[in-house]
Write a protein that holds these residues in place. Structure first.
Motif, PDB file in Angstrom:
ATOM      1  N   ARG A  52      39.143  41.952  66.879  1.00  0.00           N
ATOM      2  CA  ARG A  52      37.759  42.415  67.006  1.00  0.00           C
ATOM      3  C   ARG A  52      37.698  43.713  67.779  1.00  0.00           C
ATOM      4  N   GLY A  53      36.535  44.303  67.763  1.00  0.00           N
ATOM      5  CA  GLY A  53      36.297  45.514  68.517  1.00  0.00           C
ATOM      6  C   GLY A  53      35.763  45.198  69.896  1.00  0.00           C
ATOM      7  N   PHE A  54      36.046  46.088  70.822  1.00  0.00           N
ATOM      8  CA  PHE A  54      35.570  45.974  72.202  1.00  0.00           C
ATOM      9  C   PHE A  54      34.953  47.308  72.589  1.00  0.00           C
ATOM     10  N   GLY A  55      33.820  47.287  73.252  1.00  0.00           N
ATOM     11  CA  GLY A  55      33.216  48.507  73.768  1.00  0.00           C
ATOM     12  C   GLY A  55      32.522  49.339  72.693  1.00  0.00           C
ATOM     13  N   VAL A  56      32.508  50.654  72.942  1.00  0.00           N
ATOM     14  CA  VAL A  56      31.828  51.600  72.049  1.00  0.00           C
ATOM     15  C   VAL A  56      32.821  52.631  71.537  1.00  0.00           C
ATOM     16  N   GLN A  57      32.453  53.300  70.441  1.00  0.00           N
ATOM     17  CA  GLN A  57      33.377  54.214  69.776  1.00  0.00           C
ATOM     18  C   GLN A  57      33.583  55.530  70.515  1.00  0.00           C
ATOM     19  N   SER A  58      32.641  55.918  71.342  1.00  0.00           N
ATOM     20  CA  SER A  58      32.745  57.218  71.984  1.00  0.00           C
ATOM     21  C   SER A  58      31.947  57.225  73.280  1.00  0.00           C
ATOM     22  N   LEU A  59      32.412  58.023  74.223  1.00  0.00           N
ATOM     23  CA  LEU A  59      31.628  58.198  75.447  1.00  0.00           C
ATOM     24  C   LEU A  59      30.351  58.968  75.172  1.00  0.00           C
ATOM     25  N   ASP A  60      30.362  59.780  74.110  1.00  0.00           N
ATOM     26  CA  ASP A  60      29.204  60.593  73.770  1.00  0.00           C
ATOM     27  C   ASP A  60      28.122  59.790  73.051  1.00  0.00           C
ATOM     28  N   ASP A  61      28.520  58.743  72.332  1.00  0.00           N
ATOM     29  CA  ASP A  61      27.571  57.996  71.519  1.00  0.00           C
ATOM     30  C   ASP A  61      27.751  56.505  71.781  1.00  0.00           C
ATOM     31  N   THR A  62      27.170  56.041  72.873  1.00  0.00           N
ATOM     32  CA  THR A  62      27.373  54.652  73.280  1.00  0.00           C
ATOM     33  C   THR A  62      26.611  53.668  72.405  1.00  0.00           C
ATOM     34  N   ALA A  63      25.835  54.156  71.458  1.00  0.00           N
ATOM     35  CA  ALA A  63      25.062  53.258  70.604  1.00  0.00           C
ATOM     36  C   ALA A  63      25.915  52.661  69.474  1.00  0.00           C
ATOM     37  N   VAL A  64      27.102  53.193  69.227  1.00  0.00           N
ATOM     38  CA  VAL A  64      27.924  52.716  68.117  1.00  0.00           C
ATOM     39  C   VAL A  64      29.030  51.806  68.656  1.00  0.00           C
TER      40      VAL A  64
END
Length: 185
Positions: A52-64
């Motif tokens: 599974r995924g953990f956290g967010v995809q980027s520090l710039d776009d925490t909504a993803v």
């Protein structure tokens, strides 16, 4: 309750506890390394314990959020994968660390006759060819990228010699890219 049912319940309880502990450790590791996210798979005896995924995809776009299918640039980690694959082929007797590359890739050619004739798999992976490594390692000019092994061979054939063969290491993606061609063949 039979013994096999008790064993199954016990192992499924153990697996659930292990999954919880792994997920907690992964989250803690991401926090400790200031990483926004990662996709993690842990497989035991052919069964995915965590995928599974953990956290967010980027520090710039925490909504993803990161999912189990999120894609990340893995950069130079591919070099270790390539070396491991070559090692498996060497172990299987399909390649040799010390045999000249032209044994496997007859179209391999550089501006140095010594490199062309003598370079080995070790030289490719250890960055010992002595060839210039431009900042644009995959561009063939005009924004076009090497899309085939033929493109790669053409590019390598035109790289100028910067240092004597095996005298030192010059970081380059070309040798590792050539090793991937060895794996494919």
């Amino acid at each position: 309750m039979t013994d096999s049912t008790a064993t199954t319940l016990s192992s499924s309880t153990h697996a659930a506890e292990l999954k919880t502990r792994l997920e907690s450790a992964i989250t803690a590791a991401l926090d400790a390394m200031y990483m926004p996210g990662a996709t993690v798979s842990v497989v035991h005896k052919g069964e995915a314990i965590v995928h599974r995924g953990f956290g967010v995809q980027s520090l710039d776009d925490t909504a993803v959020p990161v999912t189990d299918s999120s894609l990340f640039d893995i950069a130079s980690l591919t070099k270790s994968f390539t070396a491991a694959c070559v090692g498996v082929l060497v172990h299987q007797g399909k390649l040799s660390w010390t045999e000249p590359i032209r044994t496997y890739l007859p179209e391999f050619e550089t501006q140095s006759e010594i490199v062309t004739r003598s370079a080995t798999v070790v030289d490719l992976l250890a960055h010992r060819l002595g060839l210039v490594s431009p900042d644009w390692p995959w561009s063939t000019g005009g924004g076009r990228y090497a899309s085939s092994s033929a493109d790669l061979f053409r590019m390598v054939a035109h790289l100028p010699v910067k240092k004597p063969f095996r005298a030192s290491s010059i970081y380059s993606n070309y040798g590792v890219a050539l090793a991937t061609v060895l794996i494919e063949r």
